[in-house]
Write a protein that holds these residues in place. Structure first.
Motif, PDB file in Angstrom:
ATOM      1  N   GLY A   1      -2.016  -2.174   7.822  1.00 28.99           N
ATOM      2  CA  GLY A   1      -2.254  -2.559   6.439  1.00 28.99           C
ATOM      3  C   GLY A   1      -3.329  -3.607   6.296  1.00 28.99           C
ATOM      4  N   GLY A   2      -3.532  -4.406   7.334  1.00 35.06           N
ATOM      5  CA  GLY A   2      -4.561  -5.441   7.289  1.00 35.06           C
ATOM      6  C   GLY A   2      -5.896  -5.010   7.860  1.00 35.06           C
TER       7      GLY A   2
ATOM      8  N   MET B   1      -7.645  -2.330   2.909  1.00 37.97           N
ATOM      9  CA  MET B   1      -6.805  -1.167   2.655  1.00 37.97           C
ATOM     10  C   MET B   1      -6.239  -1.239   1.235  1.00 37.97           C
ATOM     11  N   LYS B   2      -5.985  -2.434   0.756  1.00 40.23           N
ATOM     12  CA  LYS B   2      -5.516  -2.599  -0.619  1.00 40.23           C
ATOM     13  C   LYS B   2      -6.533  -2.035  -1.598  1.00 40.23           C
ATOM     14  N   ALA B   3      -7.815  -2.324  -1.363  1.00 42.18           N
ATOM     15  CA  ALA B   3      -8.863  -1.817  -2.249  1.00 42.18           C
ATOM     16  C   ALA B   3      -8.970  -0.303  -2.147  1.00 42.18           C
ATOM     17  N   ARG B   4      -8.799   0.234  -0.951  1.00 41.24           N
ATOM     18  CA  ARG B   4      -8.901   1.685  -0.773  1.00 41.24           C
ATOM     19  C   ARG B   4      -7.785   2.423  -1.516  1.00 41.24           C
ATOM     20  N   TRP B   5      -6.591   1.873  -1.480  1.00 40.56           N
ATOM     21  CA  TRP B   5      -5.473   2.562  -2.119  1.00 40.56           C
ATOM     22  C   TRP B   5      -5.381   2.268  -3.609  1.00 40.56           C
ATOM     23  N   GLY B   6      -5.944   1.156  -4.037  1.00 45.84           N
ATOM     24  CA  GLY B   6      -5.960   0.861  -5.470  1.00 45.84           C
ATOM     25  C   GLY B   6      -4.570   0.915  -6.084  1.00 45.84           C
TER      26      GLY B   6
ATOM     27  N   ALA C   1       1.017  -7.183   4.153  1.00 47.21           N
ATOM     28  CA  ALA C   1      -0.086  -6.297   3.780  1.00 47.21           C
ATOM     29  C   ALA C   1       0.407  -4.974   3.234  1.00 47.21           C
ATOM     30  N   TYR C   2       1.538  -4.486   3.727  1.00 46.00           N
ATOM     31  CA  TYR C   2       2.022  -3.177   3.269  1.00 46.00           C
ATOM     32  C   TYR C   2       2.552  -3.232   1.845  1.00 46.00           C
ATOM     33  N   LEU C   3       3.090  -4.353   1.451  1.00 42.34           N
ATOM     34  CA  LEU C   3       3.548  -4.499   0.074  1.00 42.34           C
ATOM     35  C   LEU C   3       2.365  -4.508  -0.881  1.00 42.34           C
ATOM     36  N   THR C   4       1.263  -5.117  -0.451  1.00 43.39           N
ATOM     37  CA  THR C   4       0.089  -5.178  -1.329  1.00 43.39           C
ATOM     38  C   THR C   4      -0.585  -3.819  -1.508  1.00 43.39           C
ATOM     39  N   LEU C   5      -0.299  -2.851  -0.626  1.00 40.36           N
ATOM     40  CA  LEU C   5      -0.925  -1.541  -0.751  1.00 40.36           C
ATOM     41  C   LEU C   5      -0.440  -0.775  -1.976  1.00 40.36           C
ATOM     42  N   GLY C   6       0.725  -1.170  -2.492  1.00 41.58           N
ATOM     43  CA  GLY C   6       1.250  -0.461  -3.655  1.00 41.58           C
ATOM     44  C   GLY C   6       2.497  -1.115  -4.192  1.00 41.58           C
TER      45      GLY C   6
END
Length: 250
Positions: free
Chosen positions: A125-126, A140-145, A169-174
């Motif tokens: 995630g990072g 990855m956060k920006a990629r998944w939006g 980081a995984y929580l921030t992905l969505g």
């Protein structure tokens, strides 16, 4: 109810399923981003991929696994991920009904159901995957939006509350507003509390198993109170600390 687990860096080898087919994965609305992320990762040469994944040459088997992303065998996601949380979950003993209540967040796939067939891979995630022409590799956060958040929003109306056990980081992905999050604390000798760090994943795995195997699970319209009741019925000590948050006391 849907329980969302974090993935793990460590993954089981092998598998007996057909090679990766995005069409066989749940949440098909994520396929465009899945395909883009995979293409960006595989476009890297070995040295750049090693840097992006933050691994040493001793772990080049992880690079080899990525190179075989579209050709290597698959296995259900719940069996692919390993480690402390998954040991506590003991997924091999869960029946189909219990497994249907579980999903896993992922830097590569965004979100998959427990039985979705995935290959071995390495992406965190990072991680930041360099893009040709980009001044700075996107997160990855920006990629998944908002894609993963959007996928999770489709769950609550039909399956009930989302219990989000991801962190960092995984929580921030969505992140999903209104999802029930869990904090793990231990009681010290003087009665004070301390956030559990080392065994955090173990206790979240224990809680996930309790929720997944419950005879009566919370459904649409239920919330943190119903989730707490299931945990307490299994002799876990939980406190409701907010409208969508629980503390597991160990």
């Amino acid at each position: 109810m849907l329980i969302v687990l974090p993935p793990s860096e460590t993954k089981a080898d092998g598998g007996d399923g057909a090679p990766l087919d995005l069409g066989a994965l749940s949440f098909p609305e994520l396929n465009e981003v899945r395909r883009t992320v995979a293409a960006s990762l595989l476009a890297l040469d070995d040295d750049t991929m090693r840097d992006a994944l933050k691994i040493s040459p001793k772990l080049d088997a992880e690079i080899a696994a990525n190179r075989e992303l579209w050709t290597s065998p698959t296995m259900p996601a719940i069996r692919r991920y390993t480690g402390v949380l998954y040991d506590a979950l003991d997924a091999g003993t869960l029946d189909g009904t219990s497994l249907s209540r579980i999903a896993v967040g992922s830097a590569l796939f965004g979100l998959v159901r427990a039985d979705d067939p995935i290959p071995r891979y390495r992406l965190s995630g990072g991680s930041r995957i360099p893009e040709r022409g980009a001044a700075k590799p996107p997160t990855m956060k920006a990629r998944w939006g908002t894609s993963v958040t959007g996928a999770l929003r489709t769950v609550a109306p039909t399956e009930g509350p989302v219990v989000d056990l991801r962190s960092g980081a995984y929580l921030t992905l969505g992140p999903l507003p209104g999802a029930i999050t869990v904090r793990v604390e231990s009681v010290q000798e003087d009665g004070s509390r301390k956030v559990v760090s080392h065994f955090n994943k173990h206790y979240k795995g224990v809680l996930a198993r309790v929720l997944a195997t419950a005879d009566h699970v919370p459904g649409p319209g239920d919330g943190v109170g119903e989730i707490a009741a299931v945990a307490r019925a299994a002799d876990l000590t939980v406190e409701i600390t907010g409208p969508d948050s629980l503390t597991l006391v160990v």
